[in-house]
Design an enzyme around this catalytic site. Structure first.
Site, short mmCIF file in Angstrom:
data_model
loop_
_atom_site.label_atom_id
_atom_site.label_comp_id
_atom_site.label_asym_id
_atom_site.label_seq_id
_atom_site.Cartn_x
_atom_site.Cartn_y
_atom_site.Cartn_z
N SER A 1 30.88 41.53 80.19
CA SER A 1 30.09 41.44 81.50
C SER A 1 29.60 42.91 81.67
CB SER A 1 31.06 41.05 82.51
OG SER A 1 30.72 41.43 83.76
N TYR B 1 39.53 41.88 86.30
CA TYR B 1 38.44 41.44 85.51
C TYR B 1 37.75 42.70 84.94
CZ TYR B 1 33.83 39.04 84.47
OH TYR B 1 32.74 38.45 83.84
#
Length: 267
Positions: A154, A167
């Site tokens: 990401s 995350y």
């Protein structure tokens, strides 16, 4: 057969919807057969619903609509033994494996003082340990003839994206793991790369994050702003990067952090 990945056999986790489905369809359009894996169940620590078995079967239908084969398996990527068994079965049924896409991931949202240890454990176990388990399940089928490991990270794996710290930590971990594997596996012609999307319109969307960015910590909003004039990219744009890394066009590409980020990491 024709296509940029004609005849290749590819494993995809988190394949039931969103980016996983998009990767599967895009690869099938270019001639690949797929092993499609998803947990097909929701998790108590994740505030949005995860995919269902019907979603997974729909992905398989879309692959088969392209004239390609699809093997589906309902497996939790946190279960290394079950994942390895599912991959072994899929490889037997397809006759081999050429690439793996560790795509399964989850997201929680919260400030530092509201994020729980249970959320930390779930996110790290799915996003990082699950990616490792996927690589570990695929590698026995790749080390003798070479292949491609693609781990979906990401933009949060490249910058300090706030309000979802587990995350961000997990996606940074995916980068470190992938760099280490790229070095270790280069001698056996296994390439290892990461893909780094900006926001993508999928079902992976906790409402809590929206509230935090618009009410509690609006000052942090600019960190999430793309340089290009879009709010989010589309799953297919990320899948095109995956397609390149599966294909022989990238045969000398390893250790790459491939950004599909609309320029968000420039800021």
């Amino acid at each position: 057969m024709s296509g940029r990945v004609a005849g290749k056999r590819v494993l995809i986790t988190g394949a039931a919807r969103g980016m996983g489905r998009s990767h599967a369809v895009r690869l099938a359009e270019e001639g690949a057969d797929l092993i499609l894996i998803d947990i097909c169940a929701s998790l108590p620590e994740i505030e949005y619903p995860l995919a269902t078995t019907d979603d997974l079967y729909e992905t398989a239908r879309l692959v088969e609509e392209q004239g390609r084969r699809a093997v589906t398996q309902v497996v939790d990527v946190r279960d290394a033994a079950a994942l390895a068994a599912a991959v072994d079965d899929g490889v037997t049924r397809l006759g081999g494996l050429d690439a793996s896409v560790a795509n399964a991931g989850v997201l929680t949202a919260g400030t530092w003082d509201t994020t729980t240890s249970e959320q930390w454990r779930t996110v790290i176990d799915v996003n990082l340990i699950g990616a490792w388990n996927t690589c570990s399940a695929a590698l026995p089928h790749l080390v003798e003839r070479g292949g491609s490991l693609i781990n979906i990270s990401s933009v949060a794996g490249l910058k300090g994206s706030p309000l979802h710290t587990p995350y961000t930590a997990s996606k940074h971990g995916v980068v470190g793991m992938s760099r280490a594997l790229a070095n270790e596996l280069a001698a056996v012609n296994v390439r290892v790369n990461t893909v780094h999307p900006t926001g993508v319109e999928t079902g992976m969307r906790p409402d809590t994050l929206h509230g935090l960015l618009h009410e509690t910590r609006a000052d942090l909003g600019p960190i999430f702003s793309n340089a290009l004039p879009i709010v989010m990219t589309e799953a297919r744009d990320v899948s095109n990067a995956v397609l390149f890394l599966v294909s022989d066009e990238s045969r000398h590409v390893t250790g790459l952090e491939f950004k599909v980020d609309a320029g968000v990491t420039l800021r």
